[in-house]
Design a protein around this motif. Sequence first.
Motif, PDB file in Angstrom:
ATOM      1  N   ARG A  11      -0.569  22.108 -14.966  1.00 53.36           N
ATOM      2  CA  ARG A  11      -0.896  23.425 -14.409  1.00 53.36           C
ATOM      3  C   ARG A  11      -2.371  23.588 -14.072  1.00 53.36           C
ATOM      4  N   PHE A  12      -3.139  22.523 -13.998  1.00 57.53           N
ATOM      5  CA  PHE A  12      -4.568  22.656 -13.715  1.00 57.53           C
ATOM      6  C   PHE A  12      -4.761  23.210 -12.306  1.00 57.53           C
ATOM      7  N   ALA A  13      -5.565  24.273 -12.200  1.00 57.19           N
ATOM      8  CA  ALA A  13      -5.621  25.066 -10.969  1.00 57.19           C
ATOM      9  C   ALA A  13      -6.147  24.275  -9.779  1.00 57.19           C
ATOM     10  N   VAL A  14      -7.152  23.416  -9.997  1.00 53.70           N
ATOM     11  CA  VAL A  14      -7.744  22.675  -8.884  1.00 53.70           C
ATOM     12  C   VAL A  14      -6.703  21.788  -8.214  1.00 53.70           C
ATOM     13  N   GLN A  15      -5.818  21.180  -8.987  1.00 51.40           N
ATOM     14  CA  GLN A  15      -4.794  20.295  -8.438  1.00 51.40           C
ATOM     15  C   GLN A  15      -3.540  21.053  -8.001  1.00 51.40           C
ATOM     16  N   SER A  16      -3.473  22.338  -8.307  1.00 56.01           N
ATOM     17  CA  SER A  16      -2.282  23.130  -7.996  1.00 56.01           C
ATOM     18  C   SER A  16      -2.434  24.002  -6.765  1.00 56.01           C
ATOM     19  N   SER A  17      -3.655  24.387  -6.424  1.00 53.06           N
ATOM     20  CA  SER A  17      -3.854  25.412  -5.399  1.00 53.06           C
ATOM     21  C   SER A  17      -4.914  24.995  -4.387  1.00 53.06           C
ATOM     22  N   ASP A  18      -4.528  24.928  -3.111  1.00 52.00           N
ATOM     23  CA  ASP A  18      -5.513  24.681  -2.056  1.00 52.00           C
ATOM     24  C   ASP A  18      -6.567  25.778  -2.035  1.00 52.00           C
ATOM     25  N   VAL A  51      -5.392  15.163  -5.360  1.00 56.14           N
ATOM     26  CA  VAL A  51      -4.251  14.639  -6.092  1.00 56.14           C
ATOM     27  C   VAL A  51      -4.636  14.511  -7.560  1.00 56.14           C
ATOM     28  N   ASP A  52      -3.703  14.797  -8.451  1.00 55.15           N
ATOM     29  CA  ASP A  52      -3.958  14.671  -9.882  1.00 55.15           C
ATOM     30  C   ASP A  52      -4.491  13.278 -10.202  1.00 55.15           C
ATOM     31  N   ASP A  53      -5.537  13.228 -11.019  1.00 56.09           N
ATOM     32  CA  ASP A  53      -6.177  11.952 -11.351  1.00 56.09           C
ATOM     33  C   ASP A  53      -5.184  10.935 -11.896  1.00 56.09           C
ATOM     34  N   LEU A  54      -4.289  11.377 -12.753  1.00 56.77           N
ATOM     35  CA  LEU A  54      -3.360  10.431 -13.372  1.00 56.77           C
ATOM     36  C   LEU A  54      -2.279   9.970 -12.401  1.00 56.77           C
ATOM     37  N   LEU A  55      -1.936  10.775 -11.402  1.00 55.52           N
ATOM     38  CA  LEU A  55      -1.020  10.289 -10.373  1.00 55.52           C
ATOM     39  C   LEU A  55      -1.670   9.139  -9.609  1.00 55.52           C
ATOM     40  N   VAL A  56      -2.959   9.264  -9.317  1.00 54.32           N
ATOM     41  CA  VAL A  56      -3.697   8.161  -8.688  1.00 54.32           C
ATOM     42  C   VAL A  56      -3.647   6.927  -9.580  1.00 54.32           C
ATOM     43  N   PHE A  57      -3.896   7.122 -10.866  1.00 58.42           N
ATOM     44  CA  PHE A  57      -3.869   6.001 -11.812  1.00 58.42           C
ATOM     45  C   PHE A  57      -2.504   5.318 -11.804  1.00 58.42           C
ATOM     46  N   HIS A  58      -1.437   6.106 -11.879  1.00 60.08           N
ATOM     47  CA  HIS A  58      -0.097   5.526 -11.966  1.00 60.08           C
ATOM     48  C   HIS A  58       0.279   4.774 -10.690  1.00 60.08           C
ATOM     49  N   ILE A  59      -0.094   5.304  -9.535  1.00 59.40           N
ATOM     50  CA  ILE A  59       0.242   4.625  -8.285  1.00 59.40           C
ATOM     51  C   ILE A  59      -0.480   3.278  -8.206  1.00 59.40           C
ATOM     52  N   VAL A  60      -1.771   3.269  -8.527  1.00 61.21           N
ATOM     53  CA  VAL A  60      -2.522   2.007  -8.507  1.00 61.21           C
ATOM     54  C   VAL A  60      -1.969   1.057  -9.561  1.00 61.21           C
ATOM     55  N   PHE A  61      -1.705   1.571 -10.747  1.00 63.73           N
ATOM     56  CA  PHE A  61      -1.133   0.754 -11.825  1.00 63.73           C
ATOM     57  C   PHE A  61       0.187   0.127 -11.369  1.00 63.73           C
ATOM     58  N   GLY A  62       1.039   0.927 -10.740  1.00 62.92           N
ATOM     59  CA  GLY A  62       2.338   0.434 -10.298  1.00 62.92           C
ATOM     60  C   GLY A  62       2.223  -0.721  -9.322  1.00 62.92           C
ATOM     61  N   PRO A  89       0.848  -1.196   0.000  1.00 59.08           N
ATOM     62  CA  PRO A  89       0.000   0.000   0.000  1.00 59.08           C
ATOM     63  C   PRO A  89       0.885   1.248   0.000  1.00 59.08           C
ATOM     64  N   ARG A  90       0.363   2.334  -0.576  1.00 58.33           N
ATOM     65  CA  ARG A  90       1.184   3.532  -0.747  1.00 58.33           C
ATOM     66  C   ARG A  90       0.444   4.758  -0.231  1.00 58.33           C
ATOM     67  N   THR A  91       1.026   5.435   0.747  1.00 58.16           N
ATOM     68  CA  THR A  91       0.474   6.700   1.221  1.00 58.16           C
ATOM     69  C   THR A  91       0.964   7.824   0.320  1.00 58.16           C
ATOM     70  N   VAL A  92       0.033   8.596  -0.198  1.00 58.82           N
ATOM     71  CA  VAL A  92       0.364   9.693  -1.114  1.00 58.82           C
ATOM     72  C   VAL A  92       0.798  10.905  -0.297  1.00 58.82           C
ATOM     73  N   THR A  93       1.962  11.450  -0.607  1.00 58.17           N
ATOM     74  CA  THR A  93       2.514  12.563   0.152  1.00 58.17           C
ATOM     75  C   THR A  93       2.596  13.826  -0.697  1.00 58.17           C
ATOM     76  N   GLU A  94       2.872  14.937  -0.028  1.00 58.20           N
ATOM     77  CA  GLU A  94       3.104  16.184  -0.752  1.00 58.20           C
ATOM     78  C   GLU A  94       4.319  16.061  -1.667  1.00 58.20           C
ATOM     79  N   GLY A  95       5.299  15.268  -1.240  1.00 54.78           N
ATOM     80  CA  GLY A  95       6.461  15.052  -2.089  1.00 54.78           C
ATOM     81  C   GLY A  95       6.105  14.367  -3.394  1.00 54.78           C
ATOM     82  N   ASP A  96       5.158  13.405  -3.344  1.00 54.01           N
ATOM     83  CA  ASP A  96       4.713  12.736  -4.563  1.00 54.01           C
ATOM     84  C   ASP A  96       4.098  13.731  -5.540  1.00 54.01           C
ATOM     85  N   THR A  97       3.242  14.603  -5.016  1.00 54.53           N
ATOM     86  CA  THR A  97       2.563  15.553  -5.905  1.00 54.53           C
ATOM     87  C   THR A  97       3.543  16.576  -6.464  1.00 54.53           C
TER      88      THR A  97
END
Length: 349
Positions: free
Chosen positions: A42-49, A62-73, A24-32
Amino acid sequence: MMKTNPGNFFEDFRIGQVIRHATPRTVTEGDTALYTALYGARFAVQSSDAFAKAVGYPRRPVDDLLVFHIVFGKTVPDISLNAVANLGYADCRFTRPVFTGDTLSAQSEVIGLKETSSGKTGVIYVRSEGFNQHGELVLSYIRWVMVRKRDERSQVGEQSVPQLAPAVAPTAFGHALPQIAGRQWDDALSGSSARWADYSAGERIDHVDGMTVEEAEHMLATRLYQNTAKVHFNQHSEAKGRFGRRLIYGGHVISLARALSFNGLANAFHIAAINGGRHVAPLFAGGTVYAWSEIVDRQPLPERQDVGALRIVTFATCDRPCSDFPGKTDQGHEDGVILELDYWALIPC
């Protein structure tokens, strides 16, 4: 008792088999942050709290594709460690936002098997699912991958190719995000004034920019997702392989194309579903990726007035700018095309 894992070969799979994937993988600020460094999204929703909170999220997802890649991995050591090629995707649904601090895990079910005509490999169809720490489904997708046989002479059991829907219905993903406060959506901060009604079916958008892939970048990306496929990270073994060098992970190309699409689709902030995808040709370090998109459909979402859905087909190319919109012809894909991705994106009304 075997202590090491050589990966599964085609003969090791059976229809109906369910595999729980390790680590299992905890997603961190470093990952993003590293994801942004790799692709420059540069999509604003994923860039700015602040932006995300203003439009209805508790904080930036978290960016949708980062979620995809982590699960894929997570799936690679069990599904595609001995892969020849990842062939395609279908029925991919992003069902719940993911935030930093969430822990993702994955499992897969084998839904189809088909030996290739050469008898040396077979194609495996799996549905993989990603869950957060609460056991809630965040992602589900089908992919099919060509995998080597351990013994070319081995007999193959039950074989079947699943029937796949051509697209995910818009009714399937309207619940995947909070109500968006459209009046709080700042076009200047998001990077575009184009909303859902400003796009039309048949419209083509050249995303203009190109991005050259360096060797270090795709290696960092592969390790970020804990993707252990030999074709991506082991030059010693791949020097004797089909291409004589490491192949760039196909998801890396998808993320590059998505990042490039900001120029023309800046307000398309959420990938709701991937209808289908195909890696048309391999990409290697040193190649420059360009992209263009066609809007093939525009649909309102039932019971939602805040966002609408755009069905987009994006083509990525290598070393070929897209002002002439290279794509698919009756004879196949044009030279230089490396990716065809059909997806639904949500955009404010």
